[in-house]
Design an enzyme around this catalytic site. Sequence first.
Site, PDB file in Angstrom:
ATOM      1  N   HIS A 214      -8.476   3.594   3.445  1.00 51.65           N
ATOM      2  CA  HIS A 214      -8.555   4.258   4.554  1.00 51.65           C
ATOM      3  C   HIS A 214      -9.888   4.257   5.218  1.00 51.65           C
ATOM      4  O   HIS A 214     -10.495   4.339   6.571  1.00 51.65           O
ATOM      5  CB  HIS A 214      -8.061   5.759   4.481  1.00 51.65           C
ATOM      6  CG  HIS A 214      -6.720   5.852   4.668  1.00 51.65           C
ATOM      7  ND1 HIS A 214      -5.915   5.438   3.629  1.00 51.65           N
ATOM      8  CD2 HIS A 214      -5.733   6.556   5.461  1.00 51.65           C
ATOM      9  CE1 HIS A 214      -4.477   5.553   4.151  1.00 51.65           C
ATOM     10  NE2 HIS A 214      -4.806   6.359   5.072  1.00 51.65           N
TER      11      HIS A 214
ATOM     12  N   CYS B 236     -11.554   2.710  -0.990  1.00 52.13           N
ATOM     13  CA  CYS B 236     -10.178   3.448  -0.600  1.00 52.13           C
ATOM     14  C   CYS B 236      -9.740   2.715   0.842  1.00 52.13           C
ATOM     15  O   CYS B 236     -10.923   2.207   1.654  1.00 52.13           O
ATOM     16  CB  CYS B 236     -10.323   4.759  -0.308  1.00 52.13           C
ATOM     17  SG  CYS B 236      -8.898   5.616   0.489  1.00 52.13           S
TER      18      CYS B 236
ATOM     19  N   ASP C  52       0.900  -1.346  -0.073  1.00 45.96           N
ATOM     20  CA  ASP C  52       0.001   0.084   0.056  1.00 45.96           C
ATOM     21  C   ASP C  52       0.841   1.322   0.050  1.00 45.96           C
ATOM     22  O   ASP C  52       2.090   1.088   0.382  1.00 45.96           O
ATOM     23  CB  ASP C  52      -1.105   0.067   1.301  1.00 45.96           C
ATOM     24  CG  ASP C  52      -1.971   1.248   1.306  1.00 45.96           C
ATOM     25  OD1 ASP C  52      -2.500   1.614   0.163  1.00 45.96           O
ATOM     26  OD2 ASP C  52      -1.959   2.149   2.273  1.00 45.96           O
ATOM     27  N   SER C  53       0.291   2.475  -0.256  1.00 44.59           N
ATOM     28  CA  SER C  53       1.110   3.571  -0.415  1.00 44.59           C
ATOM     29  C   SER C  53       1.362   3.960   1.312  1.00 44.59           C
ATOM     30  O   SER C  53       2.543   4.833   1.410  1.00 44.59           O
ATOM     31  CB  SER C  53       0.280   4.634  -0.796  1.00 44.59           C
ATOM     32  OG  SER C  53      -0.916   4.871  -0.197  1.00 44.59           O
TER      33      SER C  53
ATOM     34  N   GLU D  28      -5.467  10.265   8.768  1.00 47.47           N
ATOM     35  CA  GLU D  28      -3.971  10.266   9.080  1.00 47.47           C
ATOM     36  C   GLU D  28      -3.672  11.302   9.886  1.00 47.47           C
ATOM     37  O   GLU D  28      -2.518  11.116  10.605  1.00 47.47           O
ATOM     38  CB  GLU D  28      -3.250  10.463   7.783  1.00 47.47           C
ATOM     39  CG  GLU D  28      -3.523   9.501   6.743  1.00 47.47           C
ATOM     40  CD  GLU D  28      -2.176   9.113   5.801  1.00 47.47           C
ATOM     41  OE1 GLU D  28      -1.439  10.005   5.594  1.00 47.47           O
ATOM     42  OE2 GLU D  28      -2.211   8.067   5.314  1.00 47.47           O
TER      43      GLU D  28
ATOM     44  N   CYS E 189      -4.209  -1.195  -2.556  1.00 46.74           N
ATOM     45  CA  CYS E 189      -4.218   0.159  -2.470  1.00 46.74           C
ATOM     46  C   CYS E 189      -5.219   0.315  -3.723  1.00 46.74           C
ATOM     47  O   CYS E 189      -4.677   0.058  -4.799  1.00 46.74           O
ATOM     48  CB  CYS E 189      -2.928   0.718  -2.728  1.00 46.74           C
ATOM     49  SG  CYS E 189      -3.198   2.379  -2.933  1.00 46.74           S
TER      50      CYS E 189
HETATM   51  N1  DGL Z   1      -4.318   3.465  -0.024  1.00 48.29           N
HETATM   52  C1  DGL Z   1      -4.938   4.557  -0.811  1.00 48.29           C
HETATM   53  C2  DGL Z   1      -6.138   4.077  -1.736  1.00 48.29           C
HETATM   54  O1  DGL Z   1      -6.688   2.940  -1.260  1.00 48.29           O
HETATM   55  C3  DGL Z   1      -5.359   5.787   0.018  1.00 48.29           C
HETATM   56  C4  DGL Z   1      -4.207   6.546   0.451  1.00 48.29           C
HETATM   57  C5  DGL Z   1      -3.467   7.263  -0.489  1.00 48.29           C
HETATM   58  O2  DGL Z   1      -3.963   8.424  -1.268  1.00 48.29           O
HETATM   59  O3  DGL Z   1      -2.213   6.917  -0.750  1.00 48.29           O
HETATM   60  O4  DGL Z   1      -6.602   4.435  -2.666  1.00 48.29           O
END
Ligand code: DGL
Length: 274
Positions: free
Chosen positions: A195, A193, A11-12, A159, A74
Amino acid sequence: MNGRVPIGVFDSGYGGLTVFRAIRAMMPDYDFIYLGDTARAPYGNRSFDTVHEYTRQCVDWFFRAGCPLVILACNTASAKALRTIQQLDLPLLAPDKRVLGVIRPTAEVIGNYTRTGHIGILGTRGTINSGSYEIELKKFFPGLQIHQMACPMWVPLIENGAYNDEGTDYFIQKYLDELMSENANIDTILLACTHYPILIDRIRKHLPGHINVVSQGSIVAHSLYDYLQRHKEMNARLSRGGSVTVCTTDDPSDFDTHASLFFEQEVRSTQVHL
Ligand code: DGL
């Protein structure tokens, strides 16, 4: 890696831990490495080229760490990088390895959740503007009416630890109102997403009770399990030691502080350089 052949989960940042949590609960015997590219997160507003370049570098890191299979947990990376990685990078770099995302497995089933045929999708700007959910959903549920809304304030609020603050309700209400004003028949809302599951109870509070709010962790976990049943050769390559290694490209103590919220247990990460 001591003879381990883990599944890579990318993931990012920390958000993918909501997906990883579900995968790990379903497949506790496997070995896993999770990598969060926190040094360069969030990816949500970045260009196609940048998300592809960052994601490709991380995938390459997983391959060097011995993972034959990497899950992009992600949505933004799945939307903006996966296709290029699968079609252009893998055949050149590592034809015997596989990279899977979260959009296709979700699109395969999410149409079954709606009775009205109207589905809402909430994600980052990158995911929504890419049109990836629409493209995939049309393959599996051609008659589905898709209504999408980018919620760019939600990731920063989460976050920054504001997920329980009253002020956050303003932004929850705002995006949900915008989505629902597109069509009152929406009866299913997908949290596209990583999050957003952190906000799921509060999102539900702002919606009429008949609307089904769906997070994708268990959908992706079921799909991966199923994939490994169908791809026995890949399944046989993966080791079963039940280990979890968590890595970050930035400060591990900062990562660990945030990560436990997403993973629902304590996390001890290690910093790595790509
Ligand atoms: N993990 C990203 C997603 O699922 C969300 C966080 C980001 O923007 O990096 O889109």
